[in-house]
Design an enzyme around this catalytic site. Structure first.
Site: not given
Ligand SMILES: *[C@@H]1O[C@H](CO)[C@@H](O)[C@H](O)[C@H]1NC(C)=O
Ligand SMILES: *[C@@H]1O[C@H](CO)[C@@H](O)[C@H](O)[C@H]1NC(C)=O
Ligand SMILES: *[C@@H]1O[C@H](CO)[C@@H](O)[C@H](O)[C@H]1NC(C)=O
Ligand SMILES: *[C@@H]1O[C@H](CO)[C@@H](O)[C@H](O)[C@H]1NC(C)=O
Length: 444
Positions: A105, A323
């Site tokens: 992540d 992201d």
């Protein structure tokens, strides 16, 4: 073999301390697999799901994840995902090692796993890490550096006053609570041999709840803050990492790779595609990677990007978060209207259509002629990134293609479809991010 040497030298010669680790990893190739959740190598793989089922689920996860980046809640700090996360890393934790599949992540910092004894753990596929069976587990004190690196509202201390505790909360009521500790974390390199990172600060989560799915039993934090794995490895990896995501990752075996260290960075080749570099913008919310998007060109039409800075007290610079864990791309809705119109105007040889799944806004249906999709260029400060049609459009079925970008009234996100088949390099030392067009499938 490279990785083997790395382990030996790191274990024999080097003592790792928080934020000052000193592996001599500059010459090592630290390449790890990223397993897309929908690939046949993922435990979540369901052969009965069609590509469009997967896209629909990915769409819903993107929406849900985008809320976690929101500036409209006060949950910015931990920035964790709960049911989200598109890529897994297979990591081992403790001595002897206990294997878990954790979500990789770039949107969060502290690495954590579920940890026994549980006060409350969610159902997990596979055994839960038991700290009492590990000889390398060591808790961190309440005045320790890692403890102080937690935001005020994330930080606690146990009743004895000796053990640092963390609490990460999400916008959707999900949370993880536990103690802050150090452990040996190892990751299987692509060549198969594990690479160890002793003394890694992580969260041993014994009260975890919410919409986590049981497959990923935790998070590998690749964010920008001081507690992320990247920051902890720090100078040993030159504060650099990159990844390369295959264009086919949601539909076939194609997955991705992540590389830690200097060698992994995009570099200008004698031939092939050049490296495009843009500043990484630093904000007070220090987990996320912000870029500055100046404009988007659709064929010949250049449209200035009007999305603001979105940080509560800051100027309009750093207006989009890059992201890897969000599939779709979100653009500010005022800008999106003009952008969408330009896309509509530029597509020739196609009729307008609606998305059969009702998710995407600008869809086209092939007529007699082949659809001629426009080239779309993202103008980041200093880097004009040309997208391929597969970066910007999704084929919904044999006839219909849709623009894979969607509007938002909140923070803009540069998602993973537009990043496919680029090597994306994060250089936290130079504070830059670079893109290089590459066939990522070839790197797997
Ligand atoms: C876990 O944490 C939640 C939220 O703080 C709390 O309400 C709950 O009582 C805790 N559960 C246990 C078993 O301690
Ligand atoms: C999850 O459980 C299934 C069925 O028991 C098993 O086949 C699979 O390997 C498990 N995956 C993981 C990551 O433990
Ligand atoms: C995907 O991987 C599986 C297992 O590794 C293999 O059997 C299969 O042939 C691969 N499929 C493709 C399209 O590469
Ligand atoms: C994905 O990449 C492969 C090369 O690895 C290329 O052959 C293929 O055309 C690409 N697919 C799409 C849809 O762009």
């Amino acid at each position: 073999m490279g990785t083997q040497t790395f382990i030996n030298c790191s274990l024999s010669a080097i003592i790792i301390t928080f934020l000052v680790s000193s592996y001599s990893a500059h010459s090592q190739d630290l390449t790890f697999k990223l397993i897309h959740r929908d690939s046949p190598h993922s435990p979540l793989y369901n052969p009965l799901h069609t590509v469009s089922d997967r896209l629909k689920a990915g769409f819903l996860r993107s929406i849900s994840r985008s809320r976690r980046f929101s500036t409209k809640t006060d949950d910015l700090q931990s920035g964790l995902i709960s049911n989200g996360g598109e890529y897994f890393m297979s990591i081992s934790i403790g001595t002897p090692p206990s294997k878990v599949l954790a979500i990789a992540d770039t949107g969060s910092d502290l690495t954590w796993v579920q940890c026994k004894p549980c006060e409350h753990c969610y159902k997990q596929n596979g055994s839960i890490f038991d700290k009492t069976h590990s000889s390398t587990y060591k808790t961190e004190g309440c005045d320790s550096k890692p403890c102080n690196a937690l935001a005020k509202k994330e930080k606690g201390c146990d009743r004895s006053g000796k053990i640092c505790k963390y609490l990460y909360g999400y916008g959707d009521q999900s949370y993880t609570k536990g103690e802050v500790a150090t452990e040996t974390i190892s990751i299987d390199s692509s060549s198969g041999s594990p690479v160890s990172f002793p003394g890694t600060v992580f969260g041993c989560g014994y009260n975890n709840s919410g919409t986590f799915d049981g497959t990923g039993s935790g998070i590998v934090g690749l964010g920008r803050g001081p507690l992320s794995l990247i920051s902890q490895l720090g100078s040993s990896i030159g504060k650099k990492f990159s990844y390369c995501l295959s264009n086919t990752s949601y539909s076939t075996n194609g997955t991705g790779v992540i590389n830690l260290g200097t060698n992994s960075m995009p570099s200008n080749p004698s031939k092939g595609s050049a490296v495009l570099t843009t500043p990484l913008i630093y904000k007070t919310q220090n987990t996320y990677y912000y870029l500055n998007l100046e404009a988007i060109t659709v064929r010949k039409t250049k449209i200035p990007y009007t999305g603001g800075g979105y940080s509560l007290n800051e100027k309009a610079t750093g207006n989009i978060i890059i992201d890897s864990g969000t599939t779709f791309t979100f653009l500010e809705s005022g800008f999106y209207e003009k952008f969408g119109a330009a896309v509509e105007a530029s597509v020739t040889g196609a009729k307008r259509a609606s998305d059969p799944q009702g998710m995407l806004i600008h869809c086209f249906k092939a007529g007699y002629k082949k659809i001629d999709l426009p080239e779309i260029t993202m103008h980041f400060t200093g880097a004009d990134v040309k997208l391929s049609p597969t970066n910007a459009f999704l084929k919904k079925d044999e006839e219909i293609v849709c623009l894979s970008m969607i509007p938002t009234t909140d923070v803009a996100i540069y998602g993973n479809l537009v990043q496919a088949d680029f090597r994306v390099g994060y250089d936290l030392e130079a504070k830059t991010l670079s893109f290089q067009r590459i066939d990522c499938f070839g790197t797997l």
